[in-house]
Write an enzyme that holds these catalytic residues in place. Structure first.
Site, PDB file in Angstrom:
ATOM      1  N   GLN A 100       0.854  -1.196   0.000  1.00 25.41           N
ATOM      2  CA  GLN A 100       0.000   0.000   0.000  1.00 25.41           C
ATOM      3  C   GLN A 100       0.886   1.241   0.000  1.00 25.41           C
ATOM      4  O   GLN A 100       0.381   2.354  -0.083  1.00 25.41           O
ATOM      5  CB  GLN A 100      -0.871   0.015   1.261  1.00 25.41           C
ATOM      6  CG  GLN A 100      -1.823  -1.154   1.350  1.00 25.41           C
ATOM      7  CD  GLN A 100      -2.401  -1.264   2.758  1.00 25.41           C
ATOM      8  OE1 GLN A 100      -3.438  -0.706   3.061  1.00 25.41           O
ATOM      9  NE2 GLN A 100      -1.726  -1.985   3.629  1.00 25.41           N
ATOM     10  N   VAL A 102       3.589   4.095  -1.153  1.00 28.76           N
ATOM     11  CA  VAL A 102       3.852   4.792  -2.419  1.00 28.76           C
ATOM     12  C   VAL A 102       5.309   5.262  -2.484  1.00 28.76           C
ATOM     13  O   VAL A 102       5.691   5.981  -3.389  1.00 28.76           O
ATOM     14  CB  VAL A 102       2.911   6.011  -2.583  1.00 28.76           C
ATOM     15  CG1 VAL A 102       1.451   5.571  -2.628  1.00 28.76           C
ATOM     16  CG2 VAL A 102       3.110   7.044  -1.458  1.00 28.76           C
ATOM     17  N   ASP A 103       6.124   4.831  -1.498  1.00 22.58           N
ATOM     18  CA  ASP A 103       7.448   5.440  -1.331  1.00 22.58           C
ATOM     19  C   ASP A 103       8.561   4.853  -2.189  1.00 22.58           C
ATOM     20  O   ASP A 103       9.658   5.418  -2.251  1.00 22.58           O
ATOM     21  CB  ASP A 103       7.857   5.393   0.157  1.00 22.58           C
ATOM     22  CG  ASP A 103       7.834   3.982   0.747  1.00 22.58           C
ATOM     23  OD1 ASP A 103       7.958   2.999  -0.024  1.00 22.58           O
ATOM     24  OD2 ASP A 103       7.690   3.865   1.990  1.00 22.58           O
ATOM     25  N   HIS A 118      -1.479   1.510  -4.220  1.00 21.21           N
ATOM     26  CA  HIS A 118      -1.873   2.915  -4.084  1.00 21.21           C
ATOM     27  C   HIS A 118      -1.016   3.846  -4.943  1.00 21.21           C
ATOM     28  O   HIS A 118      -0.943   5.043  -4.672  1.00 21.21           O
ATOM     29  CB  HIS A 118      -1.826   3.336  -2.610  1.00 21.21           C
ATOM     30  CG  HIS A 118      -2.905   2.686  -1.784  1.00 21.21           C
ATOM     31  ND1 HIS A 118      -2.927   2.708  -0.409  1.00 21.21           N
ATOM     32  CD2 HIS A 118      -4.014   1.998  -2.154  1.00 21.21           C
ATOM     33  CE1 HIS A 118      -4.000   2.042   0.025  1.00 21.21           C
ATOM     34  NE2 HIS A 118      -4.660   1.598  -1.007  1.00 21.21           N
ATOM     35  N   CYS A 126      -1.133  13.216 -15.866  1.00 20.60           N
ATOM     36  CA  CYS A 126      -1.796  14.428 -16.364  1.00 20.60           C
ATOM     37  C   CYS A 126      -3.303  14.355 -16.106  1.00 20.60           C
ATOM     38  O   CYS A 126      -3.936  13.340 -16.369  1.00 20.60           O
ATOM     39  CB  CYS A 126      -1.514  14.589 -17.857  1.00 20.60           C
ATOM     40  SG  CYS A 126      -2.355  16.032 -18.537  1.00 20.60           S
ATOM     41  N   CYS A 129      -4.703  14.583 -20.273  1.00 24.92           N
ATOM     42  CA  CYS A 129      -4.521  13.474 -21.229  1.00 24.92           C
ATOM     43  C   CYS A 129      -4.269  12.148 -20.513  1.00 24.92           C
ATOM     44  O   CYS A 129      -4.197  11.104 -21.158  1.00 24.92           O
ATOM     45  CB  CYS A 129      -3.388  13.784 -22.209  1.00 24.92           C
ATOM     46  SG  CYS A 129      -1.741  13.702 -21.460  1.00 24.92           S
ATOM     47  N   ASN A 211       3.983  -6.439  13.665  1.00 25.25           N
ATOM     48  CA  ASN A 211       3.458  -5.118  14.014  1.00 25.25           C
ATOM     49  C   ASN A 211       3.612  -4.936  15.530  1.00 25.25           C
ATOM     50  O   ASN A 211       3.224  -5.812  16.288  1.00 25.25           O
ATOM     51  CB  ASN A 211       1.962  -5.055  13.624  1.00 25.25           C
ATOM     52  CG  ASN A 211       1.406  -3.644  13.607  1.00 25.25           C
ATOM     53  OD1 ASN A 211       1.769  -2.812  14.440  1.00 25.25           O
ATOM     54  ND2 ASN A 211       0.522  -3.371  12.662  1.00 25.25           N
TER      55      ASN A 211
END
Ligand code: OAD
Length: 240
Positions: A100, A102-103, A118, A126, A129, A211
């Site tokens: 998940q 985005v790094d 994600h 864009c 387009c 965790n």
């Protein structure tokens, strides 16, 4: 050695297909903030003011400033031993990562098979387009423009948007055929991603959660600790 680490080692040591399912907690020990919990990005901030299409429409400069700040933070964040252990198991055992995050930290650590549910903070798309391209600029101010003249936005998934179909399909296939799923650093509250571990369980996978504040109820083993310390321990049998 704690009992849960020994149990996880036993499961992982004989597993044919290992899938990692990762969230923001994996980067916590690299200094990349999580979303929820103390010090999280959503503490004192309403996500809809930064991570929705409406927020971008209302104030694209503010949204871009936030993403540029996060890009700089991520660029300066070091990998830790947990990232490296995952990458080693991917190389040696053909394991895959569904994330998940985005790094881009998995790719930086050398994982080749990473499904980004994600999107990626290192790409832009864009608004006009819809062309998507790598964008690693750190010092651009304001809203960058596409060659077509349209405004560019970060190529990440915002609240209210659908997940990109290719990584979502890949995640379903991989989790549906995993022997062991290692769930690391996710609060498992954001759908539809959070439903994937249940899908894996129904298809017969064993689920190990790493965790320090475990959240899952349907887990076979809960390793109650941080990713940097615990992942190298539980993955050691895969690497001998
Ligand atoms: P969260 O911030 O919701 O949860 C982070 C989890 O990591 C928590 O369960 C922490 O207990 C755990 N954690 C903290 N430190 C850790 C450590 N050192 N090792 C292992 N785990 C640790 O992050 P996500 O579940 O990834 O979506 O969030 C899911 C989505 O919500 C994100 O992708 C983002 C966010 O809003 C969008 O922006 C669409």
């Amino acid at each position: 050695m704690s009992r849960s680490i020994a149990l996880a080692q036993r499961l992982l040591g004989v597993a044919e297909r290992i899938v990692f399912f990762t969230g923001a907690g994996l980067g916590a020990e690299s200094g990349i903030p999580t979303f929820r919990g103390s010090g999280g990005l959503w503490q004192g901030v309403r996500p809809e003011t930064l991570a929705t299409p409406q927020a971008f429409e209302e104030d694209p400069v503010r949204v871009w400033e936030w993403y540029q700040w996060r890009r700089r933070l991520i660029r300066d964040a070091p990998l830790h031993d947990g990232h490296r252990a995952i990458a080693d198991v991917c190389r040696k055992k053909g394991a895959v990562v569904i994330t998940q995050n985005v790094d881009g930290m998995h790719q930086r650590s050398g994982c080749e098979s990473v499904a980004e549910l994600h999107g990626s903070i290192w790409r832009s798309r864009c608004q006009v387009c819809e062309a998507e391209a790598p964008d690693e600029s750190l010092d651009q101010a304001g809203v960058p423009l596409c060659p077509c003249g349209g405004p560019l936005r970060p190529a990440v998934v915002w609240f209210g948007e659908s997940l990109p179909p290719a990584p979502w399909n890949e995640a379903q296939v991989e989790l549906g055929s995993a022997a062991v799923v290692v769930v690391v650093g996710t609060s498992a509250v954001v759908q539809p991603a959070a439903s994937l571990t249940e899908l894996a369980r129904r298809a017969g996978a064993r689920v190990v959660e790493v965790n320090p504040e475990p959240v899952g109820d349907a887990r076979d083993v809960i390793v109650d600790g941080g990713a940097a310390e615990c992942l190298p321990l539980i993955l050691a049998p895969c690497l001998t």
